[in-house]
Design a protein around this motif. Structure first.
Motif, PDB file in Angstrom:
ATOM      1  N   ARG A  65      57.661  41.731  31.750  1.00 45.20           N
ATOM      2  CA  ARG A  65      56.831  41.803  32.957  1.00 45.20           C
ATOM      3  C   ARG A  65      55.626  40.895  32.746  1.00 45.20           C
ATOM      4  NH1 ARG A  65      55.616  47.339  35.978  1.00 45.20           N
ATOM      5  NH2 ARG A  65      57.740  46.825  36.615  1.00 45.20           N
ATOM      6  N   VAL A  66      55.507  39.874  33.589  1.00 45.37           N
ATOM      7  CA  VAL A  66      54.470  38.856  33.425  1.00 45.37           C
ATOM      8  C   VAL A  66      53.618  38.787  34.687  1.00 45.37           C
ATOM      9  CG1 VAL A  66      53.977  36.429  32.947  1.00 45.37           C
ATOM     10  CG2 VAL A  66      55.993  37.521  31.917  1.00 45.37           C
ATOM     11  N   VAL A  67      52.310  38.817  34.502  1.00 46.00           N
ATOM     12  CA  VAL A  67      51.365  38.637  35.607  1.00 46.00           C
ATOM     13  C   VAL A  67      50.759  37.243  35.495  1.00 46.00           C
ATOM     14  CG1 VAL A  67      49.184  39.381  36.632  1.00 46.00           C
ATOM     15  CG2 VAL A  67      50.827  41.088  35.795  1.00 46.00           C
ATOM     16  N   VAL A  68      50.923  36.452  36.547  1.00 46.24           N
ATOM     17  CA  VAL A  68      50.284  35.138  36.627  1.00 46.24           C
ATOM     18  C   VAL A  68      49.005  35.299  37.441  1.00 46.24           C
ATOM     19  CG1 VAL A  68      50.487  32.762  37.458  1.00 46.24           C
ATOM     20  CG2 VAL A  68      52.486  33.920  36.475  1.00 46.24           C
ATOM     21  N   ASP A  70      42.108  38.280  41.405  1.00 47.42           N
ATOM     22  CA  ASP A  70      41.223  39.440  41.308  1.00 47.42           C
ATOM     23  C   ASP A  70      39.841  38.913  40.952  1.00 47.42           C
ATOM     24  OD1 ASP A  70      39.976  41.828  40.853  1.00 47.42           O
ATOM     25  OD2 ASP A  70      41.296  42.480  39.234  1.00 47.42           O
ATOM     26  N   SER A  71      39.108  38.459  41.965  1.00 51.68           N
ATOM     27  CA  SER A  71      37.941  37.641  41.674  1.00 51.68           C
ATOM     28  C   SER A  71      36.714  38.038  42.483  1.00 51.68           C
ATOM     29  CB  SER A  71      38.272  36.168  41.954  1.00 51.68           C
ATOM     30  OG  SER A  71      37.154  35.346  41.721  1.00 51.68           O
ATOM     31  N   ALA A  72      35.561  37.759  41.889  1.00 52.77           N
ATOM     32  CA  ALA A  72      34.287  37.932  42.593  1.00 52.77           C
ATOM     33  C   ALA A  72      33.853  36.644  43.279  1.00 52.77           C
ATOM     34  CB  ALA A  72      33.211  38.394  41.615  1.00 52.77           C
ATOM     35  N   ARG A  73      34.667  35.582  43.166  1.00 52.41           N
ATOM     36  CA  ARG A  73      34.357  34.323  43.846  1.00 52.41           C
ATOM     37  C   ARG A  73      34.760  34.404  45.315  1.00 52.41           C
ATOM     38  NH1 ARG A  73      37.188  32.573  39.543  1.00 52.41           N
ATOM     39  NH2 ARG A  73      38.934  32.145  40.931  1.00 52.41           N
ATOM     40  N   TRP A  82      52.568  40.336  44.955  1.00 53.15           N
ATOM     41  CA  TRP A  82      51.336  39.556  44.918  1.00 53.15           C
ATOM     42  C   TRP A  82      50.168  40.414  45.402  1.00 53.15           C
ATOM     43  CZ3 TRP A  82      48.299  38.767  49.231  1.00 53.15           C
ATOM     44  CH2 TRP A  82      48.882  39.053  50.469  1.00 53.15           C
ATOM     45  N   ALA A  83      48.974  39.998  44.994  1.00 52.66           N
ATOM     46  CA  ALA A  83      47.777  40.721  45.431  1.00 52.66           C
ATOM     47  C   ALA A  83      46.577  39.792  45.424  1.00 52.66           C
ATOM     48  CB  ALA A  83      47.508  41.915  44.519  1.00 52.66           C
ATOM     49  N   PHE A  84      45.677  40.048  46.355  1.00 54.94           N
ATOM     50  CA  PHE A  84      44.357  39.419  46.359  1.00 54.94           C
ATOM     51  C   PHE A  84      43.343  40.548  46.396  1.00 54.94           C
ATOM     52  CE2 PHE A  84      40.480  37.681  47.994  1.00 54.94           C
ATOM     53  CZ  PHE A  84      40.429  36.380  47.527  1.00 54.94           C
ATOM     54  N   CYS A  85      42.523  40.641  45.360  1.00 56.05           N
ATOM     55  CA  CYS A  85      41.501  41.680  45.283  1.00 56.05           C
ATOM     56  C   CYS A  85      40.127  41.031  45.430  1.00 56.05           C
ATOM     57  CB  CYS A  85      41.587  42.434  43.959  1.00 56.05           C
ATOM     58  SG  CYS A  85      40.340  43.732  43.786  1.00 56.05           S
ATOM     59  N   ILE A  89      47.621  47.186  41.048  1.00 59.37           N
ATOM     60  CA  ILE A  89      47.053  46.129  40.211  1.00 59.37           C
ATOM     61  C   ILE A  89      46.667  46.692  38.846  1.00 59.37           C
ATOM     62  CG2 ILE A  89      45.069  44.582  39.937  1.00 59.37           C
ATOM     63  CD1 ILE A  89      45.107  44.229  42.999  1.00 59.37           C
ATOM     64  N   ARG A  90      45.990  47.831  38.854  1.00 57.92           N
ATOM     65  CA  ARG A  90      45.576  48.451  37.595  1.00 57.92           C
ATOM     66  C   ARG A  90      46.780  48.832  36.738  1.00 57.92           C
ATOM     67  NH1 ARG A  90      41.005  52.075  40.707  1.00 57.92           N
ATOM     68  NH2 ARG A  90      39.226  50.658  40.366  1.00 57.92           N
TER      69      ARG A  90
END
Length: 278
Positions: free
Chosen positions: A5-8, A43-46, A80-83, A100-101
């Motif tokens: 299981r790989v997360v890019v 998963d970014s604060a940008r 996929w996810a955008f956090c 995600i967690r």
């Protein structure tokens, strides 16, 4: 090969331009072809960039739309996810924050492509985060200059990979200070470039690029300044169309009038890159 299981992780949703997207897609599809269980997470604060409005805002509808379309086209739908870490409650598109967690806890490997992923408490439960450096030299220089934030950030990774195949060898001038850099290359899924269409009689050689970063990412090391922009090096190849006897078309933003005309005199066709890269 045992299925993993790989997360890019990357930034193709928050910076959805052609080159960035293709770089990440080749990792996702390449790992899929190796029979791995692949997910893509931002998963970014940008704040994300919207290339249609040319704005950087806290809205992530456009980023979510791009990722959803890519997921459907390249077979990672529902993976996929955008956090948006910059908003209260860390809202997501695609997968839930709970999922995600879970992926952070269970993934066999998490690829930090281009080293753009910031750390947060959720992500740091994993000890399998791999740094994939696509622009060698900068981080090594920062380490040599003793930049504490860079050193601490890199040390949180399980392993460090770089496109700079000479990093850490005698031919690389920057000391590595005990950091072990492993050589790697950009994966390329070659059949993504195949087409059944034959080139038309008016087909030309094309490229798209950002001409200048206005010095924002330049870096100095031991009295020498290294430029991030392509502009100076590109001028070395300005005679390519005449030498090759072919038409070269470049979509880029050359604002300097004299340079723009110099390219045209050497047989280049220049186009505006803004819409072509979206």
């Amino acid at each position: 090969m045992k299925r993993k299981r790989v997360v890019v992780m990357g930034f193709m949703g928050s910076m959805p331009i052609a080159g960035v997207i293709w770089q990440h897609i080749h990792y996702i599809v390449g790992l899929q072809r190796l029979r791995h269980d692949v997910y893509y997470i931002e998963d970014s604060a940008r704040l994300p960039y919207n290339p249609e409005t040319f704005e950087v805002t806290d809205e992530f509808d456009y980023a979510a739309k791009v990722l959803s379309r890519l997921a459907g086209e390249f077979d990672f739908k529902n993976r996929w996810a955008f956090c948006a870490r910059y908003l209260p409650g860390n809202p997501t598109a695609g997968l839930s924050l709970k999922k995600i967690r879970q992926l952070y806890r269970e993934a066999d490997a998490i690829l930090n492509v281009c080293g753009t992923q910031e750390f947060n408490d959720d992500l740091l439960v994993s000890d399998r985060i791999l740094y994939v450096e696509s622009d060698p030299g900068v981080e090594q220089i920062k380490i040599d200059q003793g930049v504490k934030s860079t050193i601490e950030y890199l040390r949180r990774h399980r392993a460090l990979f770089t496109f700079g195949e000479n990093v850490g060898t005698k031919t690389f001038p920057v000391p590595t200070h005990g950091f072990k850099w492993l050589p790697t290359r950009q994966p390329v899924v070659t059949d993504l470039w195949k087409t059944k269409r034959t080139p038309s009689d008016v087909a030309v050689f094309t490229s798209v690029a950002n001409w200048s970063t206005s010095g924002l990412k330049d870096i100095s090391w031991r009295g020498q300044k290294y430029l991030w922009s392509k502009s100076r090096e590109f001028l070395r190849f300005i005679s390519a169309p005449k030498r090759a006897g072919e038409t070269f078309e470049l979509a880029t933003n050359i604002e300097h009038t004299a340079t723009h005309r110099k390219f045209e005199r050497n047989g280049w066709r220049l186009r505006c890159p803004l819409q072509m890269s979206v």
